[in-house]
Design a protein around this motif. Structure first.
Motif, PDB file in Angstrom:
ATOM      1  N   MET A 193      35.857  46.009  40.953  1.00 23.29           N
ATOM      2  CA  MET A 193      35.002  45.574  39.859  1.00 23.29           C
ATOM      3  C   MET A 193      35.695  44.543  38.973  1.00 23.29           C
ATOM      4  SD  MET A 193      32.017  46.983  40.024  1.00 23.29           S
ATOM      5  CE  MET A 193      31.443  46.808  38.350  1.00 23.29           C
ATOM      6  N   ASP A 194      37.010  44.678  38.817  1.00 25.78           N
ATOM      7  CA  ASP A 194      37.729  43.742  37.945  1.00 25.78           C
ATOM      8  C   ASP A 194      37.715  42.325  38.495  1.00 25.78           C
ATOM      9  OD1 ASP A 194      38.255  45.856  36.344  1.00 25.78           O
ATOM     10  OD2 ASP A 194      40.229  46.258  37.186  1.00 25.78           O
TER      11      ASP A 194
ATOM     12  N   LEU B  97      35.183  40.841  39.971  1.00 24.29           N
ATOM     13  CA  LEU B  97      33.841  40.274  39.983  1.00 24.29           C
ATOM     14  C   LEU B  97      33.599  39.482  38.714  1.00 24.29           C
ATOM     15  CD1 LEU B  97      31.795  43.320  41.338  1.00 24.29           C
ATOM     16  CD2 LEU B  97      32.886  41.498  42.633  1.00 24.29           C
TER      17      LEU B  97
ATOM     18  N   GLN C 192      28.079  38.264  39.586  1.00 26.52           N
ATOM     19  CA  GLN C 192      28.234  39.284  40.622  1.00 26.52           C
ATOM     20  C   GLN C 192      28.026  40.679  40.068  1.00 26.52           C
ATOM     21  OE1 GLN C 192      32.137  38.397  42.119  1.00 26.52           O
ATOM     22  NE2 GLN C 192      31.413  36.763  43.500  1.00 26.52           N
ATOM     23  N   ARG C 193      28.513  40.928  38.871  1.00 26.36           N
ATOM     24  CA  ARG C 193      28.285  42.234  38.243  1.00 26.36           C
ATOM     25  C   ARG C 193      26.793  42.461  37.999  1.00 26.36           C
ATOM     26  NH1 ARG C 193      32.895  44.510  35.591  1.00 26.36           N
ATOM     27  NH2 ARG C 193      34.745  43.205  35.833  1.00 26.36           N
ATOM     28  N   ARG C 194      26.091  41.395  37.580  1.00 18.87           N
ATOM     29  CA  ARG C 194      24.652  41.520  37.326  1.00 18.87           C
ATOM     30  C   ARG C 194      23.909  41.805  38.631  1.00 18.87           C
ATOM     31  NH1 ARG C 194      23.988  36.869  35.727  1.00 18.87           N
ATOM     32  NH2 ARG C 194      24.821  37.215  33.605  1.00 18.87           N
TER      33      ARG C 194
ATOM     34  N   SER D 251      24.491  45.429  39.618  1.00 10.53           N
ATOM     35  CA  SER D 251      23.698  46.342  38.794  1.00 10.53           C
ATOM     36  C   SER D 251      22.232  46.340  39.216  1.00 10.53           C
ATOM     37  CB  SER D 251      23.836  45.957  37.323  1.00 10.53           C
ATOM     38  OG  SER D 251      23.015  46.762  36.513  1.00 10.53           O
TER      39      SER D 251
ATOM     40  N   GLU E  30      28.519  52.359  45.182  1.00 12.09           N
ATOM     41  CA  GLU E  30      28.939  51.077  44.621  1.00 12.09           C
ATOM     42  C   GLU E  30      29.691  50.232  45.627  1.00 12.09           C
ATOM     43  OE1 GLU E  30      32.264  50.428  41.512  1.00 12.09           O
ATOM     44  OE2 GLU E  30      30.416  50.724  40.357  1.00 12.09           O
TER      45      GLU E  30
ATOM     46  N   MET F  71      28.493  46.612  47.066  1.00 11.85           N
ATOM     47  CA  MET F  71      29.332  45.427  46.977  1.00 11.85           C
ATOM     48  C   MET F  71      29.533  44.786  48.341  1.00 11.85           C
ATOM     49  SD  MET F  71      32.233  46.720  44.260  1.00 11.85           S
ATOM     50  CE  MET F  71      33.236  45.264  44.586  1.00 11.85           C
TER      51      MET F  71
ATOM     52  N   TRP G 268      25.805  37.463  47.783  1.00 14.13           N
ATOM     53  CA  TRP G 268      25.400  38.029  46.499  1.00 14.13           C
ATOM     54  C   TRP G 268      23.931  37.704  46.157  1.00 14.13           C
ATOM     55  CZ3 TRP G 268      28.534  41.474  44.214  1.00 14.13           C
ATOM     56  CH2 TRP G 268      29.858  41.491  44.642  1.00 14.13           C
TER      57      TRP G 268
END
Length: 575
Positions: A1-2, A4, A8-10, A13, A24, A28, A36
């Protein structure tokens, strides 16, 4: 996660919201495989696209799989997606019937027979059921023990020992192997043993394999498949298979894909048919694009060594005990064990170096602490010495000040006392001599320094006159009577009354001497207003002796403060 970014985080989610909380890591992987794109990822998950998701959790090494590894037939993804709902609908009554039989046989404790026609399963859920419904690996192991009537070999508390173990003495392997083999075989009362399943999450099992450099065995089953019951009875309770896993310290983890943990493991291992057995371990990274030097320097990756899925019968089935044991003994262990041995040796070397560094750090810290304590003790001793020296100097300075104050106080008292003697000579003794009338009393006085004085006192003279005359004999000759003071500060009255007031107001002995009769030996005590004629021994005159009274030595502070209360005196007899 760090790693991204915000987009990419959006996307991650949004995809998890669409799939109602899918794993998760899987999400990913799917997103990364389609650049993505949330829409394409959702189509992949829900089966509306022909492109399969790509899971990047493991490197896959199928080189160890030969004829003993079962690979399911590959169907065209598009056609299979279209016919899967129809086949699931047609097979639904069979699944209902098989579930009823399985429930009844389970309640009656009857082994479930093999029914070939219910072994077809076209349904695979998109997400697992809640793990709170079943309880995860722990619950599955307990149900497995109840169903097979076997017990996990790890509960026998036997020490692990093997000829292929990295840390075992080869001389002890045969005896211990026979003990474990005898234990794993069915006993006279029908007792069987299961592999030593690890009760943990799937990720924890993988981390343990990576941390301890051991082989991991993942066993996945699904009650939707009819081959699972036979697999549990024949393979998981086979003494040779259990012994091989236990002897080689293979970490075993298993579960039912109806549970969340097992479903996640199935997704990451790409399991399609059950029962499913996979072996994982650390292996060198397989990156053809990288050079040999970079591959050698890169850390090893957790790799899927082989996957076995399908029926466990007959003996040559892909998940039968004989097939798995042959695969372990002939292919997997000979190839993987040396590499894991080198990793374990490197880990032991690193652990040894770490402990050595810790011991060196502790020794350094202990030495530094002792040096610090020694320096602090020395500094404290020096501070104490300086403080003691300072206090001694301060005490000496204060003592000197007290002595100076005492000397000054004594000098002032002596000056004041001499002033009163001279005043007494002028106002009492000389005034009385000029006013003397009538017959006199001749009294001989022997002074402390050996001199003798004879003086005549009038009949009306008081005892104060005698003491005043004696007191004036201590005036030095260099102080003439003509310069005697007429009055003094603090004087109350005149003549003898002023002297008596002065003597009475002094808390200590004013006169500083003692007057005694020569014969009979008797002290004459001064009293104000008493006449000499009242003393029988002096009515016709007489002789007295004067003796000095030596005061006790007092401290300089006491003298400087002028505290004369409760003073004592020591007398000295001149005779």
């Amino acid at each position: 996660m760090d790693s991204l970014d915000a987009d990419q985080r959006r996307a991650l989610s949004q995809l998890r919201e669409i799939t109602e909380g899918t794993d998760e890591e899987v999400a990913m992987s799917v997103l990364s495989s389609v650049g993505w794109d949330v829409q394409k990822a959702a189509e992949l998950i829900f089966g509306t696209d022909s492109q399969p998701p790509r899971v990047e959790r493991f490197e896959v090494d199928d080189s160890l799989q030969g004829a003993d590894s079962f690979t399911p037939p590959q169907r065209p993804a598009t056609s299979y997606t279209l016919i899967r709902p129809i086949l699931s609908f047609l097979a639904f009554p069979l699944h209902v019937l098989s579930s009823m039989f399985r429930f009844i046989f389970g309640v009656l404790r009857i082994p479930i027979p093999h029914i070939p026609f219910i072994g077809v399963n076209f349904y695979r859920p998109l997400r697992p059921r809640r793990s709170t419904v079943r309880g995860g690996p722990d619950r599955w192991v307990r149900e497995l023990e109840e169903e097979t009537g076997a017990i996990s070999i790890g509960r026998s508390n036997l020490p692990r020992g093997t000829t292929t173990s990295l840390n075992t003495d080869p001389g002890q392997s045969s005896n211990l192997t026979s003990r474990i083999t005898g234990l794993a075989q069915p006993s006279e009362d029908g007792r069987k043993y299961l592999p030593d399943f690890t009760i943990s999450s799937y990720e924890d099992m993988l981390q343990r394999c990576q941390r301890e450099a051991k082989i991991g065995c993942v066993i996945l089953v699904s009650e939707e498949h009819d081959d699972v019951a036979e697999f549990k009875r024949s393979t998981l309770t086979d003494f040779k298979f259990v012994n091989t896993l236990y002897e080689n310290e293979i970490i075993v983890w298993g579960g039912d894909v109806r549970d969340r943990e097992a479903w996640n493991a199935a997704e990451k291992l790409q399991a399609t048919t059950y029962p499913f057995v996979a072996f994982v371990a650390l292996q060198p990274r397989r990156n053809p694009a990288a050079s040999s030097s970079s591959r050698a320097s890169s850390p090893p990756a957790l790799t899927v060594l082989s996957r076995h899925q399908g029926k466990s019968y007959p003996a040559s089935g892909p998940t039968s005990a004989q097939t798995l044991v042959d695969h372990l003994e002939r292919q997997l262990l000979p190839r993987v064990t040396p590499f894991l041995g080198r990793i374990a040796a490197a880990n032991r070397e690193r652990e040894h170096d770490r402990r050595l560094r810790e011991e060196q750090d502790r020794a350094f810290e202990d030495t530094a602490r002792r040096d610090k304590e020694r320096i602090e003790a020395k500094m404290a001793a020096e501070r104490a010495e300086r403080e003691a020296k300072r206090m001694a100097e301060e005490e000496a300075r204060l003592a000197e000040q007290r002595r100076a104050r005492a000397a000054e106080f004594a000098r002032q008292r002596e000056i004041e006392r001499m002033d009163w003697r001279r005043w007494t000579r002028r106002q009492v003794v000389n005034a009385q001599s000029s006013n003397a009338k009538g017959s006199n009393l001749r009294i001989a006085i022997r002074l402390p320094h050996g001199g003798r004085v004879v003086h005549s006192f009038p009949q009306s003279a008081s005892l104060t006159s005698l003491f005043a005359f004696i007191d004036t004999q201590f005036i030095p000759p260099n102080l003439p009577a003509s310069e005697d003071p007429i009055s003094l500060p603090g004087q109350i009255g005149t003549g003898e009354s002023a002297l008596e007031s002065r003597v009475s107001s002094q808390r200590e002995e004013y006169w500083g001497f003692r007057v005694a009769l020569v014969f009979p030996r008797k002290d004459i005590i001064w009293k104000p207003g008493q006449k000499l004629s009242d003393i029988p021994e002096l009515q016709g005159g007489g002789q007295v002796v004067v003796e000095p009274i030596i005061p006790e030595r007092r401290s300089p502070t006491h003298e400087a403060d002028g505290d004369d209360e409760d003073d004592g005196y020591q007398t000295e007899d001149s005779e």
